[in-house]
Design a protein around this motif. Structure first.
Motif, PDB file in Angstrom:
ATOM      1  N   THR A  31       0.959  -1.158   0.120  1.00 35.27           N
ATOM      2  CA  THR A  31       0.040   0.020   0.103  1.00 35.27           C
ATOM      3  C   THR A  31       0.868   1.184  -0.197  1.00 35.27           C
ATOM      4  N   ALA A  32       2.080   1.007   0.385  1.00 36.48           N
ATOM      5  CA  ALA A  32       2.870   2.263   0.315  1.00 36.48           C
ATOM      6  C   ALA A  32       4.452   1.923   0.567  1.00 36.48           C
ATOM      7  N   ILE A  33       5.228   2.532  -0.139  1.00 31.00           N
ATOM      8  CA  ILE A  33       6.720   2.198   0.071  1.00 31.00           C
ATOM      9  C   ILE A  33       7.544   3.626   0.497  1.00 31.00           C
ATOM     10  N   ASP A  34       8.198   3.818   1.615  1.00 29.55           N
ATOM     11  CA  ASP A  34       9.480   4.592   1.846  1.00 29.55           C
ATOM     12  C   ASP A  34      10.559   4.140   1.405  1.00 29.55           C
ATOM     13  N   THR A  35      11.114   4.906   0.124  1.00 25.35           N
ATOM     14  CA  THR A  35      12.292   4.615  -0.229  1.00 25.35           C
ATOM     15  C   THR A  35      13.560   4.956   0.605  1.00 25.35           C
ATOM     16  N   GLU A  36      13.328   6.116   1.533  1.00 22.85           N
ATOM     17  CA  GLU A  36      14.525   6.683   2.071  1.00 22.85           C
ATOM     18  C   GLU A  36      14.788   5.575   3.361  1.00 22.85           C
ATOM     19  N   THR A  37      13.608   4.942   4.088  1.00 24.51           N
ATOM     20  CA  THR A  37      13.775   4.068   5.102  1.00 24.51           C
ATOM     21  C   THR A  37      13.580   2.682   4.753  1.00 24.51           C
ATOM     22  N   LYS A  38      13.397   2.431   3.366  1.00 26.11           N
ATOM     23  CA  LYS A  38      13.194   1.052   3.069  1.00 26.11           C
ATOM     24  C   LYS A  38      12.000   0.367   3.769  1.00 26.11           C
ATOM     25  N   THR A  39      11.113   1.162   3.989  1.00 26.22           N
ATOM     26  CA  THR A  39       9.888   0.571   4.606  1.00 26.22           C
ATOM     27  C   THR A  39       8.683   0.385   3.570  1.00 26.22           C
ATOM     28  N   VAL A  40       8.058  -0.839   3.885  1.00 24.08           N
ATOM     29  CA  VAL A  40       7.055  -1.313   2.853  1.00 24.08           C
ATOM     30  C   VAL A  40       5.880  -1.530   3.860  1.00 24.08           C
ATOM     31  N   SER A  41       4.710  -0.898   3.540  1.00 23.39           N
ATOM     32  CA  SER A  41       3.432  -1.177   4.340  1.00 23.39           C
ATOM     33  C   SER A  41       2.492  -1.956   3.432  1.00 23.39           C
ATOM     34  N   LEU A  42       1.951  -3.047   3.983  1.00 18.23           N
ATOM     35  CA  LEU A  42       1.061  -4.025   3.475  1.00 18.23           C
ATOM     36  C   LEU A  42      -0.305  -3.901   3.823  1.00 18.23           C
ATOM     37  N   SER A  43      -1.195  -4.259   3.024  1.00 14.59           N
ATOM     38  CA  SER A  43      -2.770  -4.263   3.220  1.00 14.59           C
ATOM     39  C   SER A  43      -3.238  -5.221   4.346  1.00 14.59           C
ATOM     40  N   ALA A  44      -2.529  -6.007   4.773  1.00 12.21           N
ATOM     41  CA  ALA A  44      -3.042  -7.157   5.654  1.00 12.21           C
ATOM     42  C   ALA A  44      -1.763  -7.559   6.429  1.00 12.21           C
ATOM     43  N   ALA A  45      -1.867  -7.941   7.585  1.00 10.51           N
ATOM     44  CA  ALA A  45      -0.891  -8.362   8.647  1.00 10.51           C
ATOM     45  C   ALA A  45      -0.665  -9.597   8.262  1.00 10.51           C
ATOM     46  N   ASN A  46       0.854  -9.842   8.390  1.00 13.17           N
ATOM     47  CA  ASN A  46       1.414 -11.379   8.207  1.00 13.17           C
ATOM     48  C   ASN A  46       2.434 -11.330   9.189  1.00 13.17           C
ATOM     49  N   SER A  47       2.760 -12.604   9.709  1.00 17.58           N
ATOM     50  CA  SER A  47       3.846 -12.658  10.638  1.00 17.58           C
ATOM     51  C   SER A  47       5.228 -13.123   9.925  1.00 17.58           C
ATOM     52  N   LEU A  48       6.023 -12.006   9.975  1.00 18.02           N
ATOM     53  CA  LEU A  48       7.358 -11.956   9.194  1.00 18.02           C
ATOM     54  C   LEU A  48       8.565 -11.678  10.282  1.00 18.02           C
ATOM     55  N   THR A  49       9.612 -12.451  10.119  1.00 19.23           N
ATOM     56  CA  THR A  49      10.734 -12.262  10.788  1.00 19.23           C
ATOM     57  C   THR A  49      11.760 -11.885  10.126  1.00 19.23           C
ATOM     58  N   ASP A  50      12.870 -11.449  10.987  1.00 24.36           N
ATOM     59  CA  ASP A  50      14.422 -11.183  10.271  1.00 24.36           C
ATOM     60  C   ASP A  50      14.787 -12.271   9.566  1.00 24.36           C
ATOM     61  N   GLY A  51      15.231 -11.996   8.067  1.00 26.10           N
ATOM     62  CA  GLY A  51      15.823 -13.099   7.414  1.00 26.10           C
ATOM     63  C   GLY A  51      14.599 -13.622   6.628  1.00 26.10           C
ATOM     64  N   ASN A  52      13.446 -13.394   6.650  1.00 25.69           N
ATOM     65  CA  ASN A  52      12.733 -13.852   5.655  1.00 25.69           C
ATOM     66  C   ASN A  52      12.828 -13.385   4.247  1.00 25.69           C
ATOM     67  N   THR A  53      12.575 -14.340   3.208  1.00 24.46           N
ATOM     68  CA  THR A  53      12.590 -14.135   1.851  1.00 24.46           C
ATOM     69  C   THR A  53      11.293 -13.567   1.411  1.00 24.46           C
ATOM     70  N   LEU A  54      11.088 -12.652   0.911  1.00 26.33           N
ATOM     71  CA  LEU A  54       9.718 -12.175   0.365  1.00 26.33           C
ATOM     72  C   LEU A  54       9.795 -12.170  -1.118  1.00 26.33           C
ATOM     73  N   THR A  55       8.547 -12.940  -1.731  1.00 26.68           N
ATOM     74  CA  THR A  55       8.401 -12.773  -2.972  1.00 26.68           C
ATOM     75  C   THR A  55       7.124 -11.867  -3.391  1.00 26.68           C
ATOM     76  N   PHE A  56       7.277 -10.559  -4.238  1.00 31.57           N
ATOM     77  CA  PHE A  56       6.117  -9.961  -4.449  1.00 31.57           C
ATOM     78  C   PHE A  56       6.215  -9.944  -5.940  1.00 31.57           C
ATOM     79  N   ARG A  57       4.651  -9.926  -6.385  1.00 29.93           N
ATOM     80  CA  ARG A  57       4.368  -9.900  -7.888  1.00 29.93           C
ATOM     81  C   ARG A  57       3.579  -8.846  -8.373  1.00 29.93           C
TER      82      ARG A  57
END
Length: 81
Positions: A31-57
């Motif tokens: 839903t949003a990307i902050d390129t300065e802080t490299k922060t990605v906002s998602l439309s729904a909560a997901n349990s993610l931990t450090d080291g996860n590899t994410l695939t977006f399409r």
């Protein structure tokens, strides 16, 4: 969520996998990307931990044009049945 790299990510892209081939907890899109802080906002909560590899399409001209900063102009289309 903070990520290592936001290159080639765009608003509207779908989270399809986390940690390789594991499906996300729920359907989520960017839903949003902050390129300065490299922060990605998602439309729904997901349990993610450090080291996860994410695939977006991303699907559709709008997302592809946004990601690559270009404009597609179809010149000719022919459909034969």
């Amino acid at each position: 969520m903070a990520v290592d790299d936001v290159t080639n990510l765009g608003v509207g892209m779908e989270l399809t996998y986390k940690t390789g081939t594991t499906a996300p907890d729920s359907a989520a899109t960017i839903t949003a990307i902050d390129t300065e802080t490299k922060t990605v906002s998602l439309s729904a909560a997901n349990s993610l931990t450090d080291g996860n590899t994410l695939t977006f399409r991303g699907y559709g001209l709008d997302i592809i044009q946004d990601i690559h900063s270009c404009i597609f102009k179809p010149g000719f289309l022919s459909i034969d049945s």
